[in-house]
Scaffold this motif. Structure first.
Motif, PDB file in Angstrom:
ATOM      1  N   ALA A  78       0.820  -1.204   0.000  1.00  0.00           N
ATOM      2  CA  ALA A  78       0.000   0.000   0.000  1.00  0.00           C
ATOM      3  C   ALA A  78       0.858   1.259   0.000  1.00  0.00           C
ATOM      4  CB  ALA A  78      -0.931  -0.005   1.216  1.00  0.00           C
ATOM      5  N   ARG A  79       1.978   1.203   0.698  1.00  0.00           N
ATOM      6  CA  ARG A  79       2.897   2.357   0.714  1.00  0.00           C
ATOM      7  C   ARG A  79       3.513   2.589  -0.661  1.00  0.00           C
ATOM      8  NH1 ARG A  79       5.293   6.317   0.478  1.00  0.00           N
ATOM      9  NH2 ARG A  79       6.915   7.183   1.822  1.00  0.00           N
ATOM     10  N   ALA A  80       3.804   1.507  -1.389  1.00  0.00           N
ATOM     11  CA  ALA A  80       4.357   1.661  -2.729  1.00  0.00           C
ATOM     12  C   ALA A  80       3.325   2.226  -3.694  1.00  0.00           C
ATOM     13  CB  ALA A  80       4.876   0.313  -3.230  1.00  0.00           C
ATOM     14  N   ALA A  81       2.042   1.845  -3.511  1.00  0.00           N
ATOM     15  CA  ALA A  81       1.003   2.360  -4.395  1.00  0.00           C
ATOM     16  C   ALA A  81       0.610   3.785  -4.055  1.00  0.00           C
ATOM     17  CB  ALA A  81      -0.224   1.443  -4.333  1.00  0.00           C
ATOM     18  N   ASP A  82       0.580   4.116  -2.755  1.00  0.00           N
ATOM     19  CA  ASP A  82       0.193   5.450  -2.317  1.00  0.00           C
ATOM     20  C   ASP A  82       1.234   5.960  -1.344  1.00  0.00           C
ATOM     21  OD1 ASP A  82      -1.054   7.786  -1.680  1.00  0.00           O
ATOM     22  OD2 ASP A  82      -2.767   6.893  -0.643  1.00  0.00           O
ATOM     23  N   PRO A  83       2.061   6.932  -1.725  1.00  0.00           N
ATOM     24  CA  PRO A  83       3.123   7.418  -0.826  1.00  0.00           C
ATOM     25  C   PRO A  83       2.627   8.081   0.443  1.00  0.00           C
ATOM     26  CG  PRO A  83       3.533   8.061  -3.104  1.00  0.00           C
ATOM     27  CD  PRO A  83       2.136   7.537  -3.046  1.00  0.00           C
ATOM     28  N   THR A  84       1.334   8.441   0.515  1.00  0.00           N
ATOM     29  CA  THR A  84       0.814   9.115   1.703  1.00  0.00           C
ATOM     30  C   THR A  84       0.472   8.151   2.830  1.00  0.00           C
ATOM     31  OG1 THR A  84      -1.446   9.028   0.828  1.00  0.00           O
ATOM     32  CG2 THR A  84      -0.110  10.973   0.290  1.00  0.00           C
ATOM     33  N   VAL A  85       0.564   6.838   2.582  1.00  0.00           N
ATOM     34  CA  VAL A  85       0.256   5.861   3.630  1.00  0.00           C
ATOM     35  C   VAL A  85       1.329   5.935   4.708  1.00  0.00           C
ATOM     36  CG1 VAL A  85       0.014   3.422   4.149  1.00  0.00           C
ATOM     37  CG2 VAL A  85      -0.950   4.346   2.046  1.00  0.00           C
ATOM     38  N   GLY A  86       0.900   6.060   5.943  1.00  0.00           N
ATOM     39  CA  GLY A  86       1.836   6.139   7.054  1.00  0.00           C
ATOM     40  C   GLY A  86       2.324   7.531   7.375  1.00  0.00           C
ATOM     41  N   VAL A  87       1.886   8.540   6.605  1.00  0.00           N
ATOM     42  CA  VAL A  87       2.309   9.915   6.843  1.00  0.00           C
ATOM     43  C   VAL A  87       1.238  10.614   7.661  1.00  0.00           C
ATOM     44  CG1 VAL A  87       2.984  12.098   5.788  1.00  0.00           C
ATOM     45  CG2 VAL A  87       3.626   9.940   4.708  1.00  0.00           C
ATOM     46  N   ALA A  88       1.598  11.233   8.781  1.00  0.00           N
ATOM     47  CA  ALA A  88       0.639  11.928   9.649  1.00  0.00           C
ATOM     48  C   ALA A  88       0.241  13.238   8.998  1.00  0.00           C
ATOM     49  CB  ALA A  88       1.250  12.180  11.020  1.00  0.00           C
ATOM     50  N   THR A  89      -1.049  13.398   8.747  1.00  0.00           N
ATOM     51  CA  THR A  89      -1.584  14.621   8.147  1.00  0.00           C
ATOM     52  C   THR A  89      -2.727  15.131   9.009  1.00  0.00           C
ATOM     53  OG1 THR A  89      -3.070  13.309   6.762  1.00  0.00           O
ATOM     54  CG2 THR A  89      -0.934  13.946   5.808  1.00  0.00           C
ATOM     55  N   GLU A  90      -3.112  16.371   8.792  1.00  0.00           N
ATOM     56  CA  GLU A  90      -4.192  16.985   9.558  1.00  0.00           C
ATOM     57  C   GLU A  90      -5.523  16.588   8.947  1.00  0.00           C
ATOM     58  OE1 GLU A  90      -5.459  21.376  11.341  1.00  0.00           O
ATOM     59  OE2 GLU A  90      -3.719  21.121  10.039  1.00  0.00           O
ATOM     60  N   GLY A  91      -6.336  15.890   9.717  1.00  0.00           N
ATOM     61  CA  GLY A  91      -7.607  15.385   9.219  1.00  0.00           C
ATOM     62  C   GLY A  91      -8.771  16.257   9.606  1.00  0.00           C
ATOM     63  N   GLU A  92      -9.953  15.629   9.683  1.00  0.00           N
ATOM     64  CA  GLU A  92     -11.181  16.367   9.982  1.00  0.00           C
ATOM     65  C   GLU A  92     -11.182  16.933  11.393  1.00  0.00           C
ATOM     66  OE1 GLU A  92     -16.008  15.522  10.145  1.00  0.00           O
ATOM     67  OE2 GLU A  92     -14.601  13.936   9.527  1.00  0.00           O
ATOM     68  N   PHE A  93     -10.607  16.195  12.332  1.00  0.00           N
ATOM     69  CA  PHE A  93     -10.586  16.616  13.729  1.00  0.00           C
ATOM     70  C   PHE A  93      -9.215  17.133  14.148  1.00  0.00           C
ATOM     71  CE2 PHE A  93     -13.730  13.221  13.260  1.00  0.00           C
ATOM     72  CZ  PHE A  93     -14.873  13.882  13.699  1.00  0.00           C
ATOM     73  N   GLY A  94      -8.430  17.625  13.212  1.00  0.00           N
ATOM     74  CA  GLY A  94      -7.118  18.170  13.538  1.00  0.00           C
ATOM     75  C   GLY A  94      -6.030  17.125  13.415  1.00  0.00           C
ATOM     76  N   PHE A  95      -4.849  17.524  13.799  1.00  0.00           N
ATOM     77  CA  PHE A  95      -3.692  16.639  13.660  1.00  0.00           C
ATOM     78  C   PHE A  95      -3.780  15.456  14.620  1.00  0.00           C
ATOM     79  CE2 PHE A  95       0.663  15.373  14.680  1.00  0.00           C
ATOM     80  CZ  PHE A  95       1.165  15.151  13.406  1.00  0.00           C
ATOM     81  N   LEU A  96      -4.209  15.704  15.885  1.00  0.00           N
ATOM     82  CA  LEU A  96      -4.275  14.631  16.870  1.00  0.00           C
ATOM     83  C   LEU A  96      -5.385  13.643  16.566  1.00  0.00           C
ATOM     84  CD1 LEU A  96      -3.645  16.605  20.182  1.00  0.00           C
ATOM     85  CD2 LEU A  96      -2.017  15.261  18.861  1.00  0.00           C
ATOM     86  N   GLY A  97      -6.433  14.097  15.861  1.00  0.00           N
ATOM     87  CA  GLY A  97      -7.530  13.203  15.536  1.00  0.00           C
ATOM     88  C   GLY A  97      -7.238  12.269  14.385  1.00  0.00           C
ATOM     89  N   ASN A  98      -6.098  12.435  13.734  1.00  0.00           N
ATOM     90  CA  ASN A  98      -5.755  11.603  12.590  1.00  0.00           C
ATOM     91  C   ASN A  98      -4.543  10.721  12.859  1.00  0.00           C
ATOM     92  OD1 ASN A  98      -6.342  10.775   9.977  1.00  0.00           O
ATOM     93  ND2 ASN A  98      -4.831  12.119   9.069  1.00  0.00           N
TER      94      ASN A  98
END
Length: 272
Positions: A78-98
């Motif tokens: 999944a990481r090879a197909a999508d580089p964003t897998v495993g990367v902490a990003t800011e979601g709907e409820f903020g950074f801590l909620g994701n």
């Protein structure tokens, strides 16, 4: 002939030395004064800044690559197909909620007794023979094979019971605010106050709180909603309990009442 060969070798060494000197000079000039995009030479200060920026960018790329490395083999595809897998990003409820657990940090527990191929099948790590391989609890807590156990080797406090049955008593509390609801010149116990609806049932399960079906009760002072001490207003009460605080005894006797201690085992009155 020998002298001519020596002279020839000397001239060859001088030529090689000159070539090396020119090469080193060219390399040093390339670092000190590199060419700009338009082909012109830039100053040494600008070249130093450019070298620092390049090194910082390379270090940042290396750190980001290390932080995004996926050690869990289930997520590598999944990481090879999508580089964003495993990367902490800011979601709907903020950074801590994701946030999510780091890949590889959560490991399933070892399932024992589910086949010899699992590594913990059959004997489940307890061996084939011996007392510790039998079912049930083979030895009691604190048993050390027959030698003097730790709880017997340690010194004990003199006059302080520490064994089973010598735990601290937890009393149910009968407050002065409950006594204010009782009738004057009456006898008050925990059972009478509970039957009259002046208080709720005490629920204490820890420690020595109930002896032979009787709840241990202690009469104490209390504060009101504003944090001020409650004053006893009911006159002539005869209060029976297993323990009293000094402030409760003082107020009950000041209002013409009487404090009667109860035996915690029999429940009978203890004569003063």
């Amino acid at each position: 002939r020998n002298s001519a060969s020596v002279v020839k070798m000397h001239r060859t060494a001088l030529a090689l030395t000159a070539v090396l000197a020119v090469t080193s000079l060219a390399v040093s000039s390339a670092f000190v004064a590199p060419l700009a995009s338009n082909g012109a030479f830039v100053g040494a200060g600008q070249a130093h800044k450019g070298i620092q920026a390049a090194s910082l960018s390379r270090a940042h790329g290396a750190l980001s690559g290390l932080s995004m490395k996926v050690f869990d083999w289930k997520k590598r595809d999944a990481r090879a197909a999508d580089p964003t897998v495993g990367v902490a990003t800011e979601g709907e409820f903020g950074f801590l909620g994701n946030l999510s657990p780091a890949p590889g940090s959560q490991k399933k527990k070892t399932r024992k007794g589910r086949g010899i191929s699992a590594g913990q099948g059959a004997t489940c790590g307890f061996g084939m023979r011996g007392q510790k391989s039998r079912s049930g609890r083979p030895t009691r807590a604190g048993f050390e094979g027959g030698q003097m156990p730790l709880y017997r080797r340690l010194p004990k406090y003199v006059g302080r019971p520490m064994g089973p049955g010598h735990t601290k008593a937890n009393y149910g509390l009968l407050k002065l605010s409950v006594l204010n609801k009782c009738d004057a010149n009456s006898e008050v116990t925990y059972e009478s106050a509970l039957a009259a609806g002046h208080m709720t049932k005490l629920k204490i399960s820890k420690g020595c709180s109930v002896i032979r079906g009787k709840q241990l009760v202690k009469v104490i002072g209390c504060n009101d909603a504003d944090g001020e001490p409650v004053k006893l207003s009911t006159q002539g009460l005869t209060v029976k309990a297993h323990a009293f605080t000094a402030s409760a005894v003082e107020q009950i006797q000041a209002n013409g009442g009487k404090c009667v201690l109860l035996n915690p085992v029999t429940g009978a009155d203890i004569e003063a």
